[in-house]
Every structure is written in structure tokens, then in C-alpha cells.
Enzyme design. Structure first.
Site, PDB file in Angstrom:
ATOM      1  N   CYS A 114       0.771  -1.243   0.062  1.00 35.98           N
ATOM      2  CA  CYS A 114       0.031   0.042  -0.043  1.00 35.98           C
ATOM      3  C   CYS A 114       0.667   1.266  -0.020  1.00 35.98           C
ATOM      4  O   CYS A 114       0.307   2.277  -0.319  1.00 35.98           O
ATOM      5  CB  CYS A 114      -0.991  -0.044   1.164  1.00 35.98           C
ATOM      6  SG  CYS A 114      -2.096  -1.497   1.265  1.00 35.98           S
ATOM      7  N   HIS A 253      -2.974   7.460   2.765  1.00 31.39           N
ATOM      8  CA  HIS A 253      -3.449   6.029   2.180  1.00 31.39           C
ATOM      9  C   HIS A 253      -5.050   5.717   2.875  1.00 31.39           C
ATOM     10  O   HIS A 253      -5.004   5.928   3.841  1.00 31.39           O
ATOM     11  CB  HIS A 253      -2.522   5.040   2.329  1.00 31.39           C
ATOM     12  CG  HIS A 253      -2.887   3.632   2.323  1.00 31.39           C
ATOM     13  ND1 HIS A 253      -3.558   3.240   1.150  1.00 31.39           N
ATOM     14  CD2 HIS A 253      -2.880   2.773   2.988  1.00 31.39           C
ATOM     15  CE1 HIS A 253      -4.046   2.024   1.122  1.00 31.39           C
ATOM     16  NE2 HIS A 253      -3.535   1.489   2.290  1.00 31.39           N
ATOM     17  N   ASN A 283     -10.028  -0.005   0.339  1.00 35.62           N
ATOM     18  CA  ASN A 283      -8.770   0.099   0.050  1.00 35.62           C
ATOM     19  C   ASN A 283      -8.145  -0.564  -1.141  1.00 35.62           C
ATOM     20  O   ASN A 283      -8.296  -1.608  -1.465  1.00 35.62           O
ATOM     21  CB  ASN A 283      -8.100  -0.925   1.269  1.00 35.62           C
ATOM     22  CG  ASN A 283      -6.604  -0.590   1.388  1.00 35.62           C
ATOM     23  OD1 ASN A 283      -5.816  -0.194   0.445  1.00 35.62           O
ATOM     24  ND2 ASN A 283      -5.979  -1.251   2.728  1.00 35.62           N
TER      25      ASN A 283
HETATM   26  O1  UT7 Z   1      -3.522  -1.083   3.845  1.00 34.94           O
HETATM   27  C1  UT7 Z   1      -2.760  -1.699   4.433  1.00 34.94           C
HETATM   28  C2  UT7 Z   1      -2.874  -1.498   5.846  1.00 34.94           C
HETATM   29  N1  UT7 Z   1      -4.198  -2.196   6.484  1.00 34.94           N
HETATM   30  C3  UT7 Z   1      -4.679  -1.972   7.512  1.00 34.94           C
HETATM   31  O2  UT7 Z   1      -4.235  -0.622   8.024  1.00 34.94           O
HETATM   32  C4  UT7 Z   1      -5.636  -2.339   7.852  1.00 34.94           C
HETATM   33  C5  UT7 Z   1      -5.641  -2.247   9.617  1.00 34.94           C
HETATM   34  N2  UT7 Z   1      -6.880  -2.864  10.106  1.00 34.94           N
HETATM   35  C6  UT7 Z   1      -8.102  -2.557  10.010  1.00 34.94           C
HETATM   36  O3  UT7 Z   1      -8.481  -1.901   9.572  1.00 34.94           O
HETATM   37  C7  UT7 Z   1      -9.082  -3.005  11.123  1.00 34.94           C
HETATM   38  O4  UT7 Z   1      -8.050  -4.186  12.313  1.00 34.94           O
HETATM   39  C8  UT7 Z   1     -10.015  -4.250  10.352  1.00 34.94           C
HETATM   40  C9  UT7 Z   1     -11.256  -3.320   9.830  1.00 34.94           C
HETATM   41  C10 UT7 Z   1      -9.582  -5.145   9.633  1.00 34.94           C
HETATM   42  C11 UT7 Z   1     -10.951  -4.786  11.757  1.00 34.94           C
HETATM   43  O5  UT7 Z   1     -11.253  -4.172  12.857  1.00 34.94           O
HETATM   44  P1  UT7 Z   1     -10.941  -4.401  14.237  1.00 34.94           P
HETATM   45  O6  UT7 Z   1     -11.712  -3.202  14.969  1.00 34.94           O
HETATM   46  O7  UT7 Z   1      -9.361  -4.336  14.358  1.00 34.94           O
HETATM   47  O8  UT7 Z   1     -11.522  -5.779  14.623  1.00 34.94           O
HETATM   48  P2  UT7 Z   1     -11.117  -7.073  14.905  1.00 34.94           P
HETATM   49  O9  UT7 Z   1     -10.231  -7.613  14.036  1.00 34.94           O
HETATM   50  O10 UT7 Z   1     -10.572  -6.772  16.417  1.00 34.94           O
HETATM   51  O11 UT7 Z   1     -12.191  -8.130  15.423  1.00 34.94           O
HETATM   52  C12 UT7 Z   1     -13.357  -7.478  16.030  1.00 34.94           C
HETATM   53  C13 UT7 Z   1     -14.537  -8.669  15.934  1.00 34.94           C
HETATM   54  C14 UT7 Z   1     -14.220  -9.885  15.802  1.00 34.94           C
HETATM   55  O12 UT7 Z   1     -15.062 -10.653  16.504  1.00 34.94           O
HETATM   56  P3  UT7 Z   1     -14.966 -11.273  18.267  1.00 34.94           P
HETATM   57  O13 UT7 Z   1     -13.687 -11.987  18.080  1.00 34.94           O
HETATM   58  O14 UT7 Z   1     -14.915  -9.873  18.986  1.00 34.94           O
HETATM   59  O15 UT7 Z   1     -16.454 -11.939  18.393  1.00 34.94           O
HETATM   60  C15 UT7 Z   1     -14.121 -10.472  14.582  1.00 34.94           C
HETATM   61  O16 UT7 Z   1     -14.263 -11.774  14.389  1.00 34.94           O
HETATM   62  O17 UT7 Z   1     -15.104  -8.433  14.676  1.00 34.94           O
HETATM   63  C16 UT7 Z   1     -15.313  -9.467  14.141  1.00 34.94           C
HETATM   64  N3  UT7 Z   1     -15.125  -9.371  12.706  1.00 34.94           N
HETATM   65  C17 UT7 Z   1     -16.307  -9.085  11.917  1.00 34.94           C
HETATM   66  N4  UT7 Z   1     -17.604  -9.032  12.185  1.00 34.94           N
HETATM   67  C18 UT7 Z   1     -18.599  -8.539  11.263  1.00 34.94           C
HETATM   68  C19 UT7 Z   1     -14.279  -9.294  11.802  1.00 34.94           C
HETATM   69  N5  UT7 Z   1     -14.672  -9.065  10.347  1.00 34.94           N
HETATM   70  C20 UT7 Z   1     -15.909  -8.930  10.491  1.00 34.94           C
HETATM   71  C21 UT7 Z   1     -16.809  -8.358   9.424  1.00 34.94           C
HETATM   72  N6  UT7 Z   1     -18.077  -8.445   9.774  1.00 34.94           N
HETATM   73  N7  UT7 Z   1     -16.575  -8.295   8.223  1.00 34.94           N
END
Ligand code: UT7
Length: 335
Positions: A114, A253, A283
Site C-alpha cells: 500500500c 492512504h 482500500n
Molecule cells: O492497507 C494496509 C494496511 N491495512 C490496514 O491498515 C488495516 C488495519 N486494520 C483494520 O482496518 C481493522 O483492524 C479491521 C477493519 C481489519 C478490523 O477491525 P477491528 O476493530 O480491528 O476488529 P477485530 O479484528 O479486532 O475484530 C473484532 C470482531 C471479531 O469478533 P470477536 O472475536 O470480537 O467476536 C471479529 O471476528 O469483529 C469480528 N469481525 C467482523 N464482524 C462482522 C471481523 N470482521 C468482521 C466483519 N463483519 N466483516
């Protein structure tokens, strides 16, 4: 000393839209979750087009807007994590062929995920300032959907396809003031497309284990991205003695609206200084910054002489920032 300037910007977005509501039908997710956690509402997906097609369409417009002829471009560099072919030929050579650029032209791809467009600016600036090349075409082009597992809700909601391009040329004014590029390979496993490659050549096992798809430890990437970007942006502003209020446009980005907001607040940028397009495109990796720049260009916010600050963070890890004055004509003055 010779100065290098970004003298044009353009983008191309494939027509098919994949909305959060469409994704609700494919994986266990919701528009509410995606909007709240990422800011994304929809993304565009390329269907009968490949990465070089997307790059070619953006690059053709970028050359036209630069006022140069195709024959005056003497190098093309393409940043992509979703190349047409994983080994060869490069996507850059295919774009060069599509555009009928001079045979013999220098053409190659870079792999900086990215952060690709920041790396491109630094490379193009170096080539032009050193006098090695005169007019360098830089392209960020991505069919990220080709490496996405549409059963993995943690990644498939994030990414979209598209391309952005610009031309960097010698100029007395509106220079690329400074660029900073960086990496730390110790974090490679946190954001990775494991195969195909020398570690895991194509095999049935690769397919069975879905190693050919992008995998991300999102939460860990998120935290490091916010810390790293805040520090990086602050450093480039301090080094160049530029205060937040002097920046016309901050064009980060587009990975997650919460990352953009966190950096914006810590560095005191106002809403009107920030370009945000993540709700429309998701993204698009190396294409995200030039696509956002082009949106700001076409709606009149990015003008000739605008002082802009770019930042990016991605797989590798790689990250970087760039400070430049835009050297293209105002959009309304294009013929
Ligand atoms: O471009 C390259 C760089 N990339 C980035 O900078 C991306 C960085 N990361 C992110 O943007 C975020 O971490 C995400 C958007 C990918 C995820 O958000 P988060 O707030 O960090 O969520 P998490 O991974 O901690 O997951 C929280 C919960 C989990 O459930 P439990 O374990 O709390 O029950 C996940 O399973 O959200 C769940 N989850 C979803 N729920 C509904 C993960 N993906 C989804 C989804 N829909 N699509």
C-alpha cells in the site's frame, strides 16, 4: 539543482460496484459493522479487466493531462501487489505496450504494497533530479479482488480495485519537496499473500490451504499503522519546517477511516484539509493515494501549486510520506 515535479494525476475505477449490502449476502457481516469499523460503504471490482488494463486507462489520461506526447515518456514504473503475472512480464511492460510507449523504454514493477505510490514518487524524483530520465510515468494499479478470499469476512470487506497514475518531470517550480520511504521486514507475516512464490510454489496444497489469498492480522496492523504514520508525518513536517495549517491537502492512504481520523486528530488537521475517499473505493492499495488525489483534482480542491502531504502504510511492513507542491494545470484549465 534540477527539480522534479508531479505534473499530472489521473485515475480509473472499474464500473462494477460491490456494496456492503452485497457483501452481507456473501459472508456473515453487516453494513453497520463495516461502516462503523472501517468507513467503507462500497468498493469497485474489475470483472473483464486485468491490472494492466486498469493501469493503462489511468496512465493514458495522466499522459494527456501532462501535455506530453507518449514518445516523450522515458520510463514507467508500476507499483502493484496484484500484478498480471507474479514473475514476468512486469505489469509496467504491459502498460507500456498498451500505450505504445517507445520500445526500449525502462519499465519495471515495484512491490511495496500500500506504500507503493510514495515509493514511486521517491524513485521518479531521484531519476529525474539525477538527470537519468526526463519524464517518468508512475502507476499504482490493483486488481486486489484477484487475491481476496470472498469467504474471509475479515479481509473481503476491505479491498477494492482501481488505478491511479501521474507523470514526474523536470520543472523549475512546484517541486516534490521531500519524500520518506521505510520498511521493517520483522512484521512481514502480519500482512501477507503467502503463495505462489519460491516458498510455496503452486500446488494443490496451496489451493487447499488458500495460501494464494491475502491474509491480515488486522488489529495488530491497525495499532502499528496509527503509531507509525503519526510519527512519520510529524517528522516530515518538522524536517521541512511546515506546520499543519500550511498544508492545503492531507491525502492519506485509504485503509480505514479510523486510522485516517486518528492521524488527522493527532496532527491537528481540519476536516477540509483531509481527502477521504474510502467510503467509495475501500482500500485499493498502491492505487489509493493517486485515486484520492484525482478525486480532489477533479472536484477543484487540488490545484496548481497546492501544498500536499501524503502518507501510507502497508505490507512488509512498508510506510512513508511525501510533501510536494502539485505541478499540474488546474482541472478546469485542461483542454
Ligand atoms: O492497507 C494496509 C494496511 N491495512 C490496514 O491498515 C488495516 C488495519 N486494520 C483494520 O482496518 C481493522 O483492524 C479491521 C477493519 C481489519 C478490523 O477491525 P477491528 O476493530 O480491528 O476488529 P477485530 O479484528 O479486532 O475484530 C473484532 C470482531 C471479531 O469478533 P470477536 O472475536 O470480537 O467476536 C471479529 O471476528 O469483529 C469480528 N469481525 C467482523 N464482524 C462482522 C471481523 N470482521 C468482521 C466483519 N463483519 N466483516
Amino acid at each position: 539543482m534540477n527539480k522534479a515535479s508531479l505534473i499530472s494525476i489521473a485515475s480509473y475505477v472499474p464500473s462494477k460496484v460491490l456494496s456492503n449490502y452485497d457483501l452481507e449476502k456473501i459472508v456473515d457481516t453487516s453494513d453497520e459493522w463495516i461502516t462503523k469499523r472501517t468507513g467503507i460503504k462500497e468498493r469497485h471490482i474489475a470483472q473483464n479487466e486485468i491490472t494492466s488494463d486498469l493501469g493503462t486507462k489511468a496512465a493514458r489520461v495522466a499522459i494527456r493531462r501532462s501535455g506530453l506526447k507518449e514518445s516523450e515518456i522515458d520510463a514507467i514504473i508500476c507499483a502493484t501487489l496484484s500484478p498480471d503475472h507474479f514473475c514476468m512480464p512486469s505489469t509496467a511492460t504491459k502498460i507500456a505496450k498498451n500505450l505504445e510507449l517507445n520500445p526500449g523504454i525502462m519499465a519495471f514493477d515495484i512491490s511495496a504494497a500500500c506504500t507503493g505510490f510514495i515509493y514511486l514518487l521517491e524513485l521518479a524524483k531521484s531519476l529525474v533530479q539525477s538527470g537519468i530520465k526526463k519524464n517518468v510515468l508512475i502507476v499504482g494499479a490493483e486488481k486486489v479482488s484477484s487475491i481476496i478470499d470472498y469467504t474471509d469476512r475479515s479481509t473481503c470487506i476491505l479491498f477494492g480495485d482501481g488505478a491511479g497514475a501521474g507523470v514526474v518531470s523536470l520543472s523549475d517550480e512546484n517541486e516534490i519537496i521531500d519524500t520518506h520511504t521505510a520498511s521493517d521486514g520483522r512484521y512481514g507475516e502480519l500482512l501477507i499473500t503467502p503463495a505462489p512464490g519460491s516458498l510455496y510454489p503452486s500446488s494443490q496444497e496451496v489451493l487447499d490451504k488458500k495460501l494464494n489469498f491475502l491474509k491480515m492480522s488486522g488489529n495488530e496492523v491497525f495499532k502499528i499503522a496509527v503509531q507509525t504514520l503519526t510519527k512519520d508525518v510529524l517528522e516530515i513536517m518538522q524536517k521541512n519546517k511546515i506546520a499543519s495549517e500550511e498544508i492545503d491537502l492531507f491525502i492519506p492512504h485509504q485503509a480505514n477511516l479510523r486510522i485516517i481520523e486518528a492521524v488527522k486528530q493527532r496532527l491537528d488537521f481540519k476536516d477540509e484539509q483531509c481527502v477521504v475517499t474510502i467510503h467509495k473505493y475501500g482500500n485499493t492499495s498502491s492505487a489509493s493515494i493517486p485515486m484520492a488525489m484525482n478525486d480532489a483534482y477533479e472536484d477543484g480542491r487540488l490545484k496548481n501549486g497546492s501544498l500536499i502531504l501524503l502518507d501510507a502504510f502497508g505490507g512488509g511492513f512498508t510506510w512513508g510520506s511525501a510533501l510536494l507542491k502539485f505541478g499540474g494545470k488546474d482541472f478546469k484549465d485542461l483542454e
